[in-house]
Design a protein around this motif. Structure first.
Motif, PDB file in Angstrom:
ATOM      1  N   PHE A 215       0.850  -1.177   0.000  1.00 47.89           N
ATOM      2  CA  PHE A 215       0.000   0.000   0.000  1.00 47.89           C
ATOM      3  C   PHE A 215       0.892   1.235   0.000  1.00 47.89           C
ATOM      4  O   PHE A 215       1.944   1.244   0.652  1.00 47.89           O
ATOM      5  N   PHE A 216       0.466   2.269  -0.711  1.00 47.33           N
ATOM      6  CA  PHE A 216       1.271   3.474  -0.894  1.00 47.33           C
ATOM      7  C   PHE A 216       0.492   4.706  -0.467  1.00 47.33           C
ATOM      8  O   PHE A 216      -0.737   4.693  -0.430  1.00 47.33           O
ATOM      9  N   ASN A 217       1.222   5.784  -0.194  1.00 46.21           N
ATOM     10  CA  ASN A 217       0.614   7.053   0.194  1.00 46.21           C
ATOM     11  C   ASN A 217       1.459   8.152  -0.419  1.00 46.21           C
ATOM     12  O   ASN A 217       2.654   8.267  -0.111  1.00 46.21           O
ATOM     13  N   GLY A 218       0.871   8.968  -1.266  1.00 42.83           N
ATOM     14  CA  GLY A 218       1.611  10.031  -1.941  1.00 42.83           C
ATOM     15  C   GLY A 218       2.252  11.032  -1.014  1.00 42.83           C
ATOM     16  O   GLY A 218       3.222  11.697  -1.376  1.00 42.83           O
ATOM     17  N   ALA A 219       1.748  11.151   0.220  1.00 40.50           N
ATOM     18  CA  ALA A 219       2.352  12.073   1.191  1.00 40.50           C
ATOM     19  C   ALA A 219       3.686  11.538   1.705  1.00 40.50           C
ATOM     20  O   ALA A 219       4.493  12.292   2.235  1.00 40.50           O
ATOM     21  N   ASN A 220       3.902  10.230   1.560  1.00 40.69           N
ATOM     22  CA  ASN A 220       5.149   9.592   1.970  1.00 40.69           C
ATOM     23  C   ASN A 220       5.682   8.789   0.786  1.00 40.69           C
ATOM     24  O   ASN A 220       5.586   7.565   0.762  1.00 40.69           O
ATOM     25  N   PRO A 221       6.237   9.460  -0.220  1.00 45.28           N
ATOM     26  CA  PRO A 221       6.597   8.799  -1.467  1.00 45.28           C
ATOM     27  C   PRO A 221       7.777   7.825  -1.363  1.00 45.28           C
ATOM     28  O   PRO A 221       8.061   7.122  -2.328  1.00 45.28           O
ATOM     29  N   ASP A 222       8.425   7.766  -0.208  1.00 46.18           N
ATOM     30  CA  ASP A 222       9.541   6.832  -0.042  1.00 46.18           C
ATOM     31  C   ASP A 222       9.159   5.643   0.839  1.00 46.18           C
ATOM     32  O   ASP A 222      10.023   4.894   1.283  1.00 46.18           O
ATOM     33  N   GLN A 223       7.848   5.453   1.090  1.00 41.44           N
ATOM     34  CA  GLN A 223       7.413   4.373   1.971  1.00 41.44           C
ATOM     35  C   GLN A 223       6.297   3.539   1.344  1.00 41.44           C
ATOM     36  O   GLN A 223       5.525   4.020   0.529  1.00 41.44           O
TER      37      GLN A 223
END
Length: 121
Positions: free
Chosen positions: A69-77
């Motif tokens: 799962f990804f989150n654009g606010a944390n692009p390295d996680q």
């Protein structure tokens, strides 16, 4: 490589039961692993050893892996949800453990993993 590519490769290998291959090939030499109780382990070798010790006294009946799962606010996680069906050898009592792992990536290597779970692990 994109964060999506790293995350998808991570999950694919875990679904194949190749969790230690993930650690050997995808972890940075300077990785920091943080358990749910806040205990930190630093360095690829010590992190692998910690995991080897954890699995050594358990029989594994199965594992499911959801994500990444990804989150654009944390692009390295990316985040992965694990369900572990295990039997501790000490008790012989089968249990299912759930945990979420948050993985930080830099230069295509995982530099940090942080686990969230309820209760003892």
């Amino acid at each position: 490589m994109s964060i999506q590519t790293v995350g998808k490769k991570f999950v694919e290998l875990c679904r194949q039961g190749k969790n230690f291959d993930v650690m050997r090939t995808m972890y940075s030499s300077t990785i920091v692993s943080v358990e749910g109780d806040g205990k930190e382990t630093a360095g690829q070798g010590p992190v692998i050893k910690k995991s080897e010790n954890w699995v050594s006294d358990k029989a594994f009946n199965g594992e499911t892996v959801a994500g990444p799962f990804f989150n654009g606010a944390n692009p390295d996680q990316f985040v992965v949800y694990f369900t572990l069906d295990i039997t501790p050898k000490a008790t012989g009592k089968r249990v299912v453990l759930e945990e979420v792992g948050v993985y930080t990536v830099k230069d295509d290597k995982i530099t940090r993993e942080q686990f969230f779970y309820d209760g003892a692990h």
